[in-house]
Design a protein around this motif. Structure first.
Motif, mmCIF file in Angstrom:
data_model
loop_
_atom_site.group_PDB
_atom_site.id
_atom_site.type_symbol
_atom_site.label_atom_id
_atom_site.label_comp_id
_atom_site.label_asym_id
_atom_site.label_seq_id
_atom_site.Cartn_x
_atom_site.Cartn_y
_atom_site.Cartn_z
ATOM 1 N N CYS A 16 0.853 -1.198 0.000
ATOM 2 C CA CYS A 16 0.000 0.000 0.000
ATOM 3 C C CYS A 16 0.890 1.250 0.000
ATOM 4 C CB CYS A 16 -0.898 0.021 1.236
ATOM 5 S SG CYS A 16 -2.166 -1.263 1.247
ATOM 6 N N ASN B 78 -0.683 4.432 0.176
ATOM 7 C CA ASN B 78 -1.528 5.538 0.607
ATOM 8 C C ASN B 78 -0.923 6.235 1.816
ATOM 9 O OD1 ASN B 78 -2.186 3.045 1.954
ATOM 10 N ND2 ASN B 78 -3.851 4.148 2.984
ATOM 11 N N THR B 79 -1.335 7.450 2.068
ATOM 12 C CA THR B 79 -0.810 8.241 3.188
ATOM 13 C C THR B 79 -1.820 8.230 4.334
ATOM 14 O OG1 THR B 79 0.403 9.687 1.699
ATOM 15 C CG2 THR B 79 -0.021 10.507 3.935
ATOM 16 N N CYS B 80 -1.354 7.888 5.523
ATOM 17 C CA CYS B 80 -2.206 7.867 6.719
ATOM 18 C C CYS B 80 -1.628 8.837 7.748
ATOM 19 C CB CYS B 80 -2.282 6.464 7.308
ATOM 20 S SG CYS B 80 -3.092 5.256 6.229
ATOM 21 N N ARG C 219 -1.365 2.180 7.966
ATOM 22 C CA ARG C 219 -1.883 1.597 6.741
ATOM 23 C C ARG C 219 -2.425 0.200 7.036
ATOM 24 N NH1 ARG C 219 3.152 3.378 4.433
ATOM 25 N NH2 ARG C 219 2.886 5.250 3.120
ATOM 26 N N CYS D 109 -6.594 -0.562 0.134
ATOM 27 C CA CYS D 109 -5.761 0.030 1.166
ATOM 28 C C CYS D 109 -6.540 1.111 1.913
ATOM 29 C CB CYS D 109 -4.499 0.636 0.544
ATOM 30 S SG CYS D 109 -3.406 -0.597 -0.201
#
Length: 267
Positions: free
Chosen positions: A207, A209-211, A216, A224
């Motif tokens: 993944c 993506n930015t959290c 994540r 994701c």
């Protein structure tokens, strides 16, 4: 002596008597017997068939039931079951507390006075109503369908209709679930006592993506996403062996629904 003359003198010659109802006739639609004796104007008993109208009136002289029947007269005597030609519902006697019977022979006027309906039809209705009340309490089931308490062990699975027993309501019943989500950490089709399974996180590193202040995670749909950190704290009294942690390598992973498939009943 022609027929019309024979009918002219019948007004004072009819006697109608309510007879005791056999049990088979106590159900709706009802049959109520009327017995009479007919003579001609000279007092001689009549033989043959005559059209006779039977009519029930309420206390306000309203016609609430009418039946026209061809009745066989044998040496003046006849018996006719009112309700054998037109369907007569016993509930009529619950609706009207006072009923009278009017009888009209052939083209003659209706005989007078009308005869009050006796207690027999009302008793028959009361009997059927009592049965109906019991049936209502049993939700339509036959009384013989129930098993006495002292014969409880005689109940078998074959005696139970599908869906007739709410197994989940049985005290101590333990639900069984099946894993159906392809993205769980347990293979689909696996049976479990848990209503949820953890989403598999083996490929979470793929993944990108930015959290923000989250972690994540792979979601239950395989996409994701971001989840909050979960801290599992199991109290463990001093001097006792602590229980093992939940069998999950990813405590923060989303939990996916499993399918309820049945229950294990207590022995």
């Amino acid at each position: 002596m022609n027929t019309s003359r024979l009918l002219t003198g019948l007004a004072t010659a009819l006697a109608a008597t309510a007879l005791a109802l056999p049990s088979a006739l106590a159900e709706t639609p009802a049959l109520y017997p009327v017995q009479g004796y007919l003579t001609d104007a000279d007092g001689a008993p009549i033989d043959g068939e005559l059209d006779i109208r039977f009519r029930l009136y309420d206390a306000s002289e309203n016609d609430v039931f009418t039946e026209l029947a061809t009745v066989n007269i044998d040496n003046g005597a006849f018996t006719h079951y009112v309700g054998s030609v037109e369907s007569l519902d016993a509930e009529l006697f619950a609706q009207f507390s006072e009923l009278s019977l009017g009888v009209k022979v052939g083209t003659d006027s209706e005989m007078s006075p009308r005869m009050a309906v006796g207690s027999v039809p009302y008793a028959a209705r009361a009997n059927s109503a009592a049965v109906a009340d019991v049936a209502a309490e049993l939700a339509g089931f036959n009384l013989l369908d129930f098993v006495p308490r002292d014969e409880a062990a005689s109940i078998t699975a074959g005696m139970l209709a599908e869906g007739s027993v709410d197994v989940a309501a049985v005290d101590g019943a333990q639900p069984i679930y099946r894993v159906t989500n392809d993205f769980c950490d347990v293979r689909p089709g696996t049976l479990s006592f848990r209503s949820k399974c953890y989403a598999n996180q083996k490929h979470v590193d793929s993944c990108n993506n930015t959290c923000n202040r989250q972690t994540r995670a792979r979601m239950c749909n395989g996409h994701c996403g971001c989840v909050n950190h979960t801290i599992i704290l199991t109290p463990c009294p001093i001097g006792q062996v602590c229980p093992p942690p939940p069998p999950n390598p990813w405590p923060s992973a989303p939990q996916c629904d499993n399918e309820l498939v049945g229950h294990i009943l207590p022995q």
